[in-house]
Motif scaffolding. Structure first.
Motif, PDB file in Angstrom:
ATOM      1  N   MET A 112      -8.861 -26.893 -29.545  1.00 54.16           N
ATOM      2  CA  MET A 112      -8.971 -28.350 -29.593  1.00 54.16           C
ATOM      3  C   MET A 112     -10.046 -28.800 -30.584  1.00 54.16           C
ATOM      4  O   MET A 112      -9.966 -29.892 -31.153  1.00 54.16           O
ATOM      5  N   ALA A 113     -11.036 -27.931 -30.818  1.00 55.45           N
ATOM      6  CA  ALA A 113     -12.119 -28.247 -31.754  1.00 55.45           C
ATOM      7  C   ALA A 113     -11.776 -27.862 -33.184  1.00 55.45           C
ATOM      8  O   ALA A 113     -12.585 -28.081 -34.099  1.00 55.45           O
ATOM      9  N   GLY A 114     -10.600 -27.264 -33.386  1.00 59.19           N
ATOM     10  CA  GLY A 114     -10.169 -26.915 -34.733  1.00 59.19           C
ATOM     11  C   GLY A 114     -10.480 -25.498 -35.155  1.00 59.19           C
ATOM     12  O   GLY A 114     -10.238 -25.124 -36.308  1.00 59.19           O
ATOM     13  N   ASP A 115     -11.008 -24.671 -34.252  1.00 62.43           N
ATOM     14  CA  ASP A 115     -11.308 -23.272 -34.581  1.00 62.43           C
ATOM     15  C   ASP A 115     -10.151 -22.397 -34.087  1.00 62.43           C
ATOM     16  O   ASP A 115     -10.268 -21.688 -33.077  1.00 62.43           O
ATOM     17  N   ALA A 116      -9.028 -22.440 -34.816  1.00 68.78           N
ATOM     18  CA  ALA A 116      -7.847 -21.684 -34.398  1.00 68.78           C
ATOM     19  C   ALA A 116      -8.086 -20.181 -34.496  1.00 68.78           C
ATOM     20  O   ALA A 116      -7.590 -19.411 -33.663  1.00 68.78           O
ATOM     21  N   ALA A 117      -8.848 -19.741 -35.495  1.00 67.12           N
ATOM     22  CA  ALA A 117      -9.107 -18.305 -35.653  1.00 67.12           C
ATOM     23  C   ALA A 117      -9.875 -17.758 -34.457  1.00 67.12           C
ATOM     24  O   ALA A 117      -9.568 -16.666 -33.938  1.00 67.12           O
ATOM     25  N   GLY A 118     -10.891 -18.491 -34.022  1.00 63.31           N
ATOM     26  CA  GLY A 118     -11.637 -18.052 -32.854  1.00 63.31           C
ATOM     27  C   GLY A 118     -10.777 -18.043 -31.608  1.00 63.31           C
ATOM     28  O   GLY A 118     -10.864 -17.108 -30.785  1.00 63.31           O
ATOM     29  N   ALA A 119      -9.933 -19.071 -31.442  1.00 65.44           N
ATOM     30  CA  ALA A 119      -9.034 -19.123 -30.289  1.00 65.44           C
ATOM     31  C   ALA A 119      -8.043 -17.972 -30.327  1.00 65.44           C
ATOM     32  O   ALA A 119      -7.722 -17.369 -29.290  1.00 65.44           O
ATOM     33  N   LEU A 120      -7.568 -17.619 -31.531  1.00 64.11           N
ATOM     34  CA  LEU A 120      -6.590 -16.549 -31.664  1.00 64.11           C
ATOM     35  C   LEU A 120      -7.173 -15.205 -31.233  1.00 64.11           C
ATOM     36  O   LEU A 120      -6.508 -14.412 -30.543  1.00 64.11           O
ATOM     37  N   ALA A 121      -8.407 -14.938 -31.607  1.00 63.46           N
ATOM     38  CA  ALA A 121      -9.042 -13.674 -31.214  1.00 63.46           C
ATOM     39  C   ALA A 121      -9.129 -13.571 -29.696  1.00 63.46           C
ATOM     40  O   ALA A 121      -8.836 -12.507 -29.108  1.00 63.46           O
ATOM     41  N   LEU A 122      -9.515 -14.645 -29.034  1.00 61.59           N
ATOM     42  CA  LEU A 122      -9.598 -14.632 -27.578  1.00 61.59           C
ATOM     43  C   LEU A 122      -8.210 -14.474 -26.947  1.00 61.59           C
ATOM     44  O   LEU A 122      -8.039 -13.721 -25.983  1.00 61.59           O
ATOM     45  N   MET A 123      -7.218 -15.185 -27.488  1.00 66.94           N
ATOM     46  CA  MET A 123      -5.889 -15.143 -26.880  1.00 66.94           C
ATOM     47  C   MET A 123      -5.223 -13.785 -27.056  1.00 66.94           C
ATOM     48  O   MET A 123      -4.491 -13.327 -26.184  1.00 66.94           O
ATOM     49  N   ARG A 124      -5.467 -13.139 -28.161  1.00 61.68           N
ATOM     50  CA  ARG A 124      -4.913 -11.788 -28.340  1.00 61.68           C
ATOM     51  C   ARG A 124      -5.443 -10.852 -27.260  1.00 61.68           C
ATOM     52  O   ARG A 124      -4.688 -10.053 -26.683  1.00 61.68           O
ATOM     53  N   ALA A 125      -6.733 -10.963 -26.953  1.00 60.05           N
ATOM     54  CA  ALA A 125      -7.319 -10.105 -25.923  1.00 60.05           C
ATOM     55  C   ALA A 125      -6.772 -10.457 -24.544  1.00 60.05           C
ATOM     56  O   ALA A 125      -6.465  -9.573 -23.735  1.00 60.05           O
ATOM     57  N   LEU A 126      -6.611 -11.747 -24.275  1.00 61.26           N
ATOM     58  CA  LEU A 126      -6.081 -12.168 -22.976  1.00 61.26           C
ATOM     59  C   LEU A 126      -4.649 -11.696 -22.763  1.00 61.26           C
ATOM     60  O   LEU A 126      -4.291 -11.219 -21.684  1.00 61.26           O
ATOM     61  N   VAL A 127      -3.821 -11.822 -23.788  1.00 55.53           N
ATOM     62  CA  VAL A 127      -2.420 -11.398 -23.663  1.00 55.53           C
ATOM     63  C   VAL A 127      -2.332  -9.883 -23.510  1.00 55.53           C
ATOM     64  O   VAL A 127      -1.508  -9.367 -22.741  1.00 55.53           O
ATOM     65  N   ALA A 128      -3.181  -9.161 -24.234  1.00 55.16           N
ATOM     66  CA  ALA A 128      -3.185  -7.700 -24.094  1.00 55.16           C
ATOM     67  C   ALA A 128      -3.558  -7.277 -22.684  1.00 55.16           C
ATOM     68  O   ALA A 128      -3.035  -6.288 -22.147  1.00 55.16           O
ATOM     69  N   ALA A 129      -4.456  -8.040 -22.055  1.00 56.92           N
ATOM     70  CA  ALA A 129      -4.886  -7.700 -20.695  1.00 56.92           C
ATOM     71  C   ALA A 129      -3.866  -8.121 -19.648  1.00 56.92           C
ATOM     72  O   ALA A 129      -3.706  -7.448 -18.620  1.00 56.92           O
ATOM     73  N   GLU A 130      -3.168  -9.219 -19.891  1.00 56.27           N
ATOM     74  CA  GLU A 130      -2.194  -9.730 -18.908  1.00 56.27           C
ATOM     75  C   GLU A 130      -0.897 -10.115 -19.620  1.00 56.27           C
ATOM     76  O   GLU A 130      -0.576 -11.289 -19.778  1.00 56.27           O
ATOM     77  N   PRO A 131      -0.149  -9.114 -20.069  1.00 56.09           N
ATOM     78  CA  PRO A 131       1.019  -9.378 -20.926  1.00 56.09           C
ATOM     79  C   PRO A 131       2.186 -10.056 -20.221  1.00 56.09           C
ATOM     80  O   PRO A 131       3.098 -10.541 -20.900  1.00 56.09           O
ATOM     81  N   SER A 132       2.196 -10.138 -18.917  1.00 57.59           N
ATOM     82  CA  SER A 132       3.357 -10.693 -18.207  1.00 57.59           C
ATOM     83  C   SER A 132       3.246 -12.190 -17.948  1.00 57.59           C
ATOM     84  O   SER A 132       4.174 -12.788 -17.383  1.00 57.59           O
ATOM     85  N   LYS A 133       2.147 -12.825 -18.360  1.00 57.03           N
ATOM     86  CA  LYS A 133       1.947 -14.244 -18.075  1.00 57.03           C
ATOM     87  C   LYS A 133       2.429 -15.092 -19.248  1.00 57.03           C
ATOM     88  O   LYS A 133       1.848 -15.058 -20.336  1.00 57.03           O
ATOM     89  N   HIS A 134       3.485 -15.872 -19.009  1.00 59.75           N
ATOM     90  CA  HIS A 134       4.056 -16.654 -20.104  1.00 59.75           C
ATOM     91  C   HIS A 134       3.098 -17.731 -20.594  1.00 59.75           C
ATOM     92  O   HIS A 134       3.103 -18.075 -21.772  1.00 59.75           O
ATOM     93  N   GLU A 135       2.267 -18.265 -19.718  1.00 53.99           N
ATOM     94  CA  GLU A 135       1.360 -19.331 -20.136  1.00 53.99           C
ATOM     95  C   GLU A 135       0.376 -18.820 -21.195  1.00 53.99           C
ATOM     96  O   GLU A 135       0.048 -19.549 -22.154  1.00 53.99           O
ATOM     97  N   LEU A 136      -0.077 -17.591 -21.050  1.00 57.78           N
ATOM     98  CA  LEU A 136      -0.963 -17.014 -22.056  1.00 57.78           C
ATOM     99  C   LEU A 136      -0.240 -16.853 -23.387  1.00 57.78           C
ATOM    100  O   LEU A 136      -0.829 -17.055 -24.458  1.00 57.78           O
ATOM    101  N   ARG A 137       1.030 -16.497 -23.327  1.00 60.64           N
ATOM    102  CA  ARG A 137       1.813 -16.337 -24.566  1.00 60.64           C
ATOM    103  C   ARG A 137       1.952 -17.680 -25.294  1.00 60.64           C
ATOM    104  O   ARG A 137       1.914 -17.730 -26.528  1.00 60.64           O
ATOM    105  N   TYR A 138       2.132 -18.754 -24.536  1.00 59.17           N
ATOM    106  CA  TYR A 138       2.209 -20.059 -25.187  1.00 59.17           C
ATOM    107  C   TYR A 138       0.907 -20.388 -25.915  1.00 59.17           C
ATOM    108  O   TYR A 138       0.929 -20.898 -27.048  1.00 59.17           O
ATOM    109  N   TRP A 139      -0.211 -20.110 -25.268  1.00 58.59           N
ATOM    110  CA  TRP A 139      -1.489 -20.411 -25.915  1.00 58.59           C
ATOM    111  C   TRP A 139      -1.743 -19.488 -27.094  1.00 58.59           C
ATOM    112  O   TRP A 139      -2.353 -19.897 -28.096  1.00 58.59           O
ATOM    113  N   LEU A 140      -1.278 -18.258 -27.012  1.00 55.33           N
ATOM    114  CA  LEU A 140      -1.353 -17.358 -28.167  1.00 55.33           C
ATOM    115  C   LEU A 140      -0.551 -17.932 -29.326  1.00 55.33           C
ATOM    116  O   LEU A 140      -1.012 -17.928 -30.485  1.00 55.33           O
ATOM    117  N   ALA A 141       0.634 -18.455 -29.026  1.00 52.17           N
ATOM    118  CA  ALA A 141       1.462 -19.052 -30.074  1.00 52.17           C
ATOM    119  C   ALA A 141       0.766 -20.253 -30.703  1.00 52.17           C
ATOM    120  O   ALA A 141       0.773 -20.422 -31.929  1.00 52.17           O
TER     121      ALA A 141
END
Length: 566
Positions: free
Chosen positions: A22-51
């Motif tokens: 929301m603050a415009g730091d998509a690169a920082g958000a992407l790094a966090l979301m990649r780690a979250l999806v790797a840890a919990e790959p079955s959650k579709h909501e995390l995949r949306y935020w990764l996208a």
């Protein structure tokens, strides 16, 4: 887990990723979301935020993959929710198709698309399933994917022109769409246009006589075209023209205030329909439908009238060599347009059709006067909501703090489509709480929905038409963009001729700035609404008789060119 560190607190990390995005730091958000999806790959909501983060960071391929994964996982959850058997869905193609058909009928087009993709992956041979899958993709705005599917259907079934026409329609919405459509329309005509000997026409060349005008469409009193066609037919000067209608069925098409000859052709072959129209000695035959489902373009391909015109419900070329003219308003043409048409583009002043609003259309005050919150709105098909449109709408929401965007269409009843749309906005720093999704409604609920909108936002490069007119008929001002192609300009006259030329903008930057400017206060929005009410009432498309005279003049000029031709 793929070598990535497991977040210590998934909830906090997701909150942090959202905040970064929301603050415009998509690169920082992407790094966090990649780690979250790797840890919990079955959650579709995390995949949306990764996208969302991947889109914001310019990683389009990663975003597409994340969205596909999110759709699949989300669909499984939804199907389980209504008692569907997900295990069977992945193993039984017939079951997957049955589930998809049920979902499609309920407007859950993205969820249905997932079920169909599983059936097709399992080798389901039914072309109908592949065709419906293409429709599911198209309705979601996944135009390039839909075009690939429709091309596969077309290449598998060369026995019918109709299958190929859905490919044509999908090309309205792709990159470089008008050029690609023009080429494909010519290919359609090469494959399916009648190539037999021409039948001699016996029309009189007597100058100044009453003309026999025919219109061809599946229906003239149902579907959205009625608001344009009915007032024209009723306003024709019977001293100058005799009117013939060629619908699919005669039922419901025969009750007209003035004399009209109705001949149903739905049960007739192209050859027999052509013979019937020739027997009526039609001077100008008007195609109202283009390549939309239910058309009879192959009849035009047999040359059944001296003058043949395509008008209104398609806008682009039919590709037919025997279609003489494509009729447009003079605000539409752009450089290079003529080369895209097999027809001669015939322009008429200002507007090219009348419009009759629904009798229950009701004007309401600007809603922000009571709520204090500005609401932008779009009632347009999601297929038209391009990436450029989303980016502009997001900039408007950011530039008008506290505002919201109402997106209303039947397909937004699909939870996946709504969530994907929210993900597209999140990539531009707009949270889902700024978006309101609404599905199909009618009657009082439909009228009330217009009362929620301060300013309607048109889409581009695929603009609205009927939706813009329906908004204006309820006093809702519409903001439009003058695009680069003739098709993107098809709706400009709607806004300009309603006395709102200042709401026709020349670039996305102008579009965004204008939306922010006019939404500065509820009082300003109400003043704009007052202008829209007065402008719509005085618009030339509200002058049904005047439009009829203009159209009759165009028909006579076209016929005169044929009459004097050796």
């Amino acid at each position: 887990m793929s070598g990535l560190p497991t977040p210590l607190n998934a909830s906090q990390d997701l909150t942090a990723a959202k905040a970064l995005l929301m603050a415009g730091d998509a690169a920082g958000a992407l790094a966090l979301m990649r780690a979250l999806v790797a840890a919990e790959p079955s959650k579709h909501e995390l995949r949306y935020w990764l996208a969302s983060a991947a889109l914001g960071a310019g990683q389009a391929d990663e975003a597409d993959g994340a969205l596909n994964d999110a759709r699949l996982l989300h669909a499984f959850a939804l199907i389980r929710g209504f008692g569907g058997d997900v295990q069977r869905l992945t193993k039984d193609p017939q079951y997957a198709v049955a589930v998809a058909d049920m979902l499609y009928d309920a407007n859950a087009i993205a969820t249905a698309g997932v079920a169909l993709s599983l059936a097709i992956s399992a080798g389901h041979p039914d072309l109908q399933a592949l065709f419906t899958y293409g429709l599911c993709l198209h309705h979601q705005g996944r135009a390039e994917e839909a075009a690939l599917v429709f091309r596969a259907v077309t290449e598998s079934d060369r026995t019918t022109a109709q299958a190929h026409e859905f490919l044509l329609f999908s090309l309205f919405f792709v990159k470089d769409g008008v050029r690609r459509h023009a080429a494909e329309a010519r290919e359609w005509a090469r494959l399916y246009e009648y190539k037999g000997p021409a039948t001699a026409l016996k029309n009189s060349r007597e100058p100044g006589r009453k003309l026999r005008i025919g219109y061809v469409a599946p229906s003239f009193v149902r579907q959205q075209a009625r608001q344009f066609v009915v007032p024209l037919i009723e306003s024709h000067d019977r001293e100058q023209v005799e009117v013939f209608l060629y619908p699919t069925e005669a039922a419901g098409e025969t009750d007209w205030a003035q004399p009209v000859t109705v001949r149903a052709i739905g049960a007739l072959s192209d050859q027999d329909a052509a013979a019937l129209i020739r027997k009526d000695r039609i001077d100008v035959l008007v195609d109202v439908w283009g390549h939309n489902p239910g058309n009879r373009l192959p009849v035009f391909g047999r040359r059944v009238a001296p003058v043949q015109v395509t008008w209104l419900n398609y806008q682009q070329t039919t590709g037919l060599t025997n279609m003489d003219y494509a009729l447009h308003a003079d605000s539409v043409p752009t450089p290079g347009m003529a080369e895209l048409f097999t027809e001669t583009v015939w322009t008429v002043p200002r507007i090219s059709a009348p419009f009759r609003p629904d009798p229950q259309a009701r004007v309401s005050p600007a809603p922000s006067l009571a709520s204090g919150q500005v609401t932008f709105g779009s009632f347009t098909n999601p297929a038209k909501v391009s990436d450029e449109t989303v980016a502009a709408w997001a900039r408007i929401l950011q530039g008008r703090p506290g505002s919201r965007l109402l997106l209303k269409y039947s397909y937004y009843e699909d939870h996946i489509l709504a969530r994907v749309t929210a993900a597209r906005f999140a990539a531009h720093g707009v949270d889902a709480d700024r978006l309101v999704f609404d599905g199909h409604s009618k009657g009082e609920a439909y009228e009330n929905a217009f009362g929620l909108v301060d300013l309607a936002l048109d889409t581009s490069p695929c603009p609205g038409g009927t939706t813009s007119l329906e908004a204006l008929s309820r006093g809702v001002p519409v903001l439009a963009l003058r695009g680069e192609t003739f098709y993107s300009r098809a709706g400009l006259a709607i806004v300009k001729e309603a006395g709102l030329p200042d709401l026709v903008t020349d670039s996305w930057d102008d579009y965004v700035a204008k939306a922010i400017e006019v939404s500065a206060s509820p009082a300003r929005l109400q003043a704009l609404r007052d202008r829209a009410v007065a402008g719509f009432a005085a618009a030339p498309y509200r002058d049904e008789a005047g439009v009829a005279r203009m159209m009759e003049q165009a028909y006579r000029e076209m016929f005169e060119l044929w009459r004097v031709k050796a």
